[in-house]
Design a protein around this motif. Structure first.
Motif, short mmCIF file in Angstrom:
data_model
loop_
_atom_site.label_atom_id
_atom_site.label_comp_id
_atom_site.label_asym_id
_atom_site.label_seq_id
_atom_site.Cartn_x
_atom_site.Cartn_y
_atom_site.Cartn_z
N GLU A 1 50.46 34.35 28.05
CA GLU A 1 49.80 34.33 29.36
C GLU A 1 49.29 35.73 29.73
O GLU A 1 48.18 35.88 30.27
CB GLU A 1 50.77 33.83 30.43
N LYS A 2 50.09 36.76 29.45
CA LYS A 2 49.68 38.12 29.81
C LYS A 2 48.54 38.60 28.92
O LYS A 2 47.62 39.29 29.40
CB LYS A 2 50.88 39.06 29.69
N VAL A 3 48.57 38.23 27.65
CA VAL A 3 47.46 38.58 26.76
C VAL A 3 46.17 37.94 27.26
O VAL A 3 45.10 38.56 27.26
CB VAL A 3 47.77 38.13 25.32
N SER A 4 46.27 36.70 27.72
CA SER A 4 45.10 36.01 28.26
C SER A 4 44.56 36.72 29.51
O SER A 4 43.35 36.76 29.73
CB SER A 4 45.46 34.55 28.60
N GLU A 5 45.45 37.28 30.32
CA GLU A 5 45.01 38.02 31.51
C GLU A 5 44.19 39.25 31.13
O GLU A 5 43.20 39.57 31.80
CB GLU A 5 46.23 38.44 32.34
N VAL A 6 44.63 39.94 30.07
CA VAL A 6 43.89 41.12 29.63
C VAL A 6 42.48 40.72 29.19
O VAL A 6 41.50 41.39 29.51
CB VAL A 6 44.62 41.83 28.47
N GLU A 7 42.38 39.61 28.48
CA GLU A 7 41.06 39.16 28.04
C GLU A 7 40.22 38.64 29.21
O GLU A 7 39.03 38.94 29.31
CB GLU A 7 41.19 38.07 26.98
N ASP A 8 40.83 37.88 30.09
CA ASP A 8 40.10 37.34 31.24
C ASP A 8 39.55 38.45 32.12
O ASP A 8 38.51 38.28 32.77
CB ASP A 8 41.00 36.43 32.07
N PHE A 9 40.24 39.58 32.16
CA PHE A 9 39.77 40.72 32.96
C PHE A 9 38.37 41.13 32.51
O PHE A 9 37.53 41.49 33.32
CB PHE A 9 40.75 41.89 32.82
N ARG A 10 38.13 41.07 31.20
CA ARG A 10 36.80 41.37 30.67
C ARG A 10 35.83 40.23 30.95
O ARG A 10 34.66 40.46 31.31
CB ARG A 10 36.88 41.65 29.17
N ASN A 11 36.28 39.01 30.80
CA ASN A 11 35.39 37.86 30.91
C ASN A 11 34.72 37.73 32.27
O ASN A 11 33.59 37.22 32.36
CB ASN A 11 36.16 36.58 30.59
N VAL A 12 35.39 38.17 33.32
CA VAL A 12 34.81 38.05 34.66
C VAL A 12 34.08 39.32 35.09
O VAL A 12 33.61 39.42 36.22
CB VAL A 12 35.90 37.71 35.71
N ARG A 13 33.95 40.25 34.15
CA ARG A 13 33.28 41.53 34.47
C ARG A 13 32.28 41.91 33.37
O ARG A 13 32.16 43.07 33.02
CB ARG A 13 34.32 42.64 34.65
N ARG A 14 31.56 40.95 32.87
CA ARG A 14 30.64 41.21 31.75
C ARG A 14 29.46 42.08 32.16
O ARG A 14 28.76 42.60 31.30
CB ARG A 14 30.17 39.89 31.14
#
Length: 306
Positions: free
Chosen positions: A130-143
């Motif tokens: 879940e935490k790894v996904s948060e790190v990736e999602d942080f990029r996904n919403v700030r492209r």
């Protein structure tokens, strides 16, 4: 002890921001004095923490102490480099720091316990996924971010912390994740080398962090996470510790497109984290890096010699 160390690194970051945003100008000598005083306080807290830990669960295993050393040095340096850049880079680095904390807790559990059943292992690894996904999602919403290459570097490589589920070669897996990020690290070097050296230092500190992690794994978990065969079966990591960052909104559908050099689409990446959350191997579904994709190594080699 780990939480105290990690929190001190974050405290240094916050101190830097406070001084910056309040236009408070301090000499390097004054700032060094403040940091020394903070280190003195943390030193006393660490001593108390060590006494408490010894009274509750016995001495800390060597593999855990070595991981703590990695955090004190390599992770702390990376968090400091991220704080110097600030903004979104610093925020995402905080998430990565929290991911290291969960990994450390898994290593600590393994040092005390025998390998659990697949179902219990799934629960143990779930917070990490879940935490790894948060790190990736942080990029996904700030492209559209000006720091997108920094954000993408962490998003593409943070799955390397899933090495705890990899067997029989977890160390090379971390190297593969670093290779996945090198496309973006090269972009940062091309953009900032000779212009703003703190970004070059950021790249160097991140490469150093993952390289040191590889060395730690190779020395202590050569064929996979080391479990204590004489311990009781492991249980899921209890809730508590540092509060988790607020959940991030899902990436907008319009911007959820595969990034160049990412080595996989959205569906493939989702399957990857699903494997991690389910206690499976995170290497399933990953594509091999072909020779034509490895031209990035030229600049990175120059950086390591720089």
């Amino acid at each position: 002890l780990f939480r105290v160390t990690l929190h001190f690194s974050i405290l240094q970051l916050l101190l830097y921001k406070i001084l910056k945003y309040n236009n408070c100008i301090m000499s390097s000598i004054q700032l060094s004095s403040v940091i020394e005083r903070l280190e003195s306080v943390v030193g006393r807290l660490e001593s108390l923490s060590a006494v408490s830990a010894a009274g509750e669960s016995g001495p800390t295993a060597a593999v855990v102490e070595e991981f703590d050393s990695l955090v004190k040095q390599s992770l702390a340096q990376f968090l400091q480099a991220s704080g110097e850049i600030g903004g979104e880079v610093s925020e995402q680095a905080m998430l990565l720091g929290a991911t290291f904390q969960i990994t450390r807790e898994i290593v600590a559990v393994a040092s005390r316990c025998s390998k659990p059943s697949d179902k219990e292992l799934q629960q143990l690894l779930k917070p990490l996924g879940e935490k790894v996904s948060e790190v990736e999602d942080f990029r996904n919403v700030r492209r559209g971010s000006k720091m997108i290459n920094h954000l993408a570097s962490l998003a593409e490589s943070c799955a390397g912390l899933g090495w705890v589920s990899i067997s029989p070669a977890p160390s090379p897996f971390v190297k593969e994740m670093l290779d996945a990020a090198t496309f973006y690290l090269n972009r940062i070097l091309k953009q900032f080398k000779g212009v703003d050296e703190k970004h070059v230092h950021w790249v160097k500190s991140y490469i150093g962090l993952l390289t040191d992690l590889q060395g730690y794994i190779k020395a202590n978990h050569t064929t996979g996470l080391s479990w204590n065969r004489e311990g009781s079966p492991a249980k899921a990591i209890p809730s508590g510790g540092a509060p988790a960052p607020p959940p991030l909104a899902p990436p907008p559908i319009a911007s959820a497109v595969p990034a160049a050099g990412s080595g996989g689409g959205v569906a493939e990446r989702a399957a990857l984290f699903s494997d991690l959350n389910n206690g499976g191997s995170v290497t399933k579904g990953l594509k091999k890096v072909t020779p034509d994709m490895q031209t990035h190594k030229i600049l990175i080699s120059e950086l390591l010699l720089w």
